[in-house]
Design a protein around this motif. Structure first.
Motif, PDB file in Angstrom:
ATOM      1  N   GLU A   1       0.651  -0.700  -0.298  1.00 25.16           N
ATOM      2  CA  GLU A   1       0.072   0.003  -0.125  1.00 25.16           C
ATOM      3  C   GLU A   1       0.887   1.139  -0.275  1.00 25.16           C
ATOM      4  O   GLU A   1       1.636   1.244   0.448  1.00 25.16           O
ATOM      5  CB  GLU A   1      -0.958  -0.352   1.058  1.00 25.16           C
ATOM      6  CG  GLU A   1      -1.803  -1.230   1.699  1.00 25.16           C
ATOM      7  CD  GLU A   1      -2.469  -0.984   0.853  1.00 25.16           C
ATOM      8  OE1 GLU A   1      -3.316  -0.289   0.089  1.00 25.16           O
ATOM      9  OE2 GLU A   1      -3.422  -2.446   0.178  1.00 25.16           O
TER      10      GLU A   1
ATOM     11  N   GLU B   1      -6.914   5.192  -3.226  1.00 28.33           N
ATOM     12  CA  GLU B   1      -5.805   4.513  -1.672  1.00 28.33           C
ATOM     13  C   GLU B   1      -5.141   3.638  -3.442  1.00 28.33           C
ATOM     14  O   GLU B   1      -5.544   3.181  -4.227  1.00 28.33           O
ATOM     15  CB  GLU B   1      -6.624   3.429  -1.277  1.00 28.33           C
ATOM     16  CG  GLU B   1      -7.797   4.523  -0.275  1.00 28.33           C
ATOM     17  CD  GLU B   1      -7.986   3.990   0.908  1.00 28.33           C
ATOM     18  OE1 GLU B   1      -8.280   2.351   0.544  1.00 28.33           O
ATOM     19  OE2 GLU B   1      -8.875   4.440   1.253  1.00 28.33           O
TER      20      GLU B   1
ATOM     21  N   SER C   1      -1.706   7.640  -0.150  1.00 29.21           N
ATOM     22  CA  SER C   1      -2.698   7.949  -0.774  1.00 29.21           C
ATOM     23  C   SER C   1      -2.168   8.668  -2.208  1.00 29.21           C
ATOM     24  O   SER C   1      -1.935  10.024  -1.143  1.00 29.21           O
ATOM     25  CB  SER C   1      -3.900   7.677   0.140  1.00 29.21           C
ATOM     26  OG  SER C   1      -4.090   6.731   0.756  1.00 29.21           O
TER      27      SER C   1
ATOM     28  N   GLN D   1     -10.924   4.518  -5.315  1.00 31.76           N
ATOM     29  CA  GLN D   1     -11.484   5.874  -4.108  1.00 31.76           C
ATOM     30  C   GLN D   1     -12.362   5.601  -3.884  1.00 31.76           C
ATOM     31  O   GLN D   1     -14.349   5.780  -5.378  1.00 31.76           O
ATOM     32  CB  GLN D   1     -11.301   7.116  -5.253  1.00 31.76           C
ATOM     33  CG  GLN D   1     -11.274   8.554  -4.884  1.00 31.76           C
ATOM     34  CD  GLN D   1     -11.605   9.220  -6.214  1.00 31.76           C
ATOM     35  OE1 GLN D   1     -11.912   9.997  -7.148  1.00 31.76           O
ATOM     36  NE2 GLN D   1     -11.353  10.916  -5.473  1.00 31.76           N
TER      37      GLN D   1
END
Length: 186
Positions: free
Chosen positions: A43, A103, A46, A74
């Motif tokens: 990840e 994200e 963002s 999103q």
């Protein structure tokens, strides 16, 4: 994990191999392994869209390059921007800032100047890195460490490790058995 952490496990099998050649081969093997398995997925920070902007630069971990996007989401909607290896996202239409941040989950591989891998990868897949590196080094013609009789063995062990990694990743990177419960019909 830095590349030199694996030297003691490789050097006894390729006596006389200079460390710069070993390090470069380990790095190239890690790049190939990450491309073959997509094992390095993270990840990322963002992205917060701004009105009318269609391009955004991702912040990639140090020593990494982008292989592909696993997802960009999103407000529970999947977005599919174009992206380059340097992490520049390009949307055809500007994302709506009112829908919140985007994200990002990305698939990465080591850069050509990386000094290592995250520990979970380097230590978790060390056998693949060792066997892939040995296959490449022992295949080099005319070197003191050339050993064509073992190349096929190490290549097969590398490919076996790739298959195991793909299976492990497809099962959510867990050691627990996956089970399915059938619904009752009554």
């Amino acid at each position: 994990m830095i590349w030199s952490d694996l030297y003691p496990l490789v050097l006894p099998h390729v006596a006389g191999c200079p460390e710069p050649i070993l390090e470069d081969t380990l790095r190239r093997t890690a790049i190939r392994f990450c491309r073959d398995t997509h094992a390095w997925a993270e990840e990322l920070a963002s992205v917060y869209p701004a009105e009318g902007i269609t391009r955004y630069q991702l912040t990639l971990p140090e020593g990494s390059e982008l292989l592909s996007l696993a997802h960009a989401v999103q407000a529970n909607n999947a977005l599919w921007p174009r992206v380059n290896v340097f992490g520049l996202l390009h949307f055809d239409a500007a994302p709506n800032p009112d829908n919140g941040p985007i994200e990002i989950r990305a698939v990465l591989h080591p850069s050509r100047d990386s000094t290592g891998l995250p520990d979970r990868l380097g230590l978790g897949y060390d056998e693949a890195l060792i066997h892939g590196t040995l296959a490449t080094l022992q295949e080099m013609p005319g070197r003191d460490w050339t050993n064509p009789q073992l190349v096929a063995y190490h290549r097969a062990k590398y490919l076996e490790s790739v298959a195991e990694a793909r299976t492990r990743l497809s099962q959510g990177d867990t050691e627990r058995p996956l089970t399915v419960r059938l619904p009752s019909f009554l």
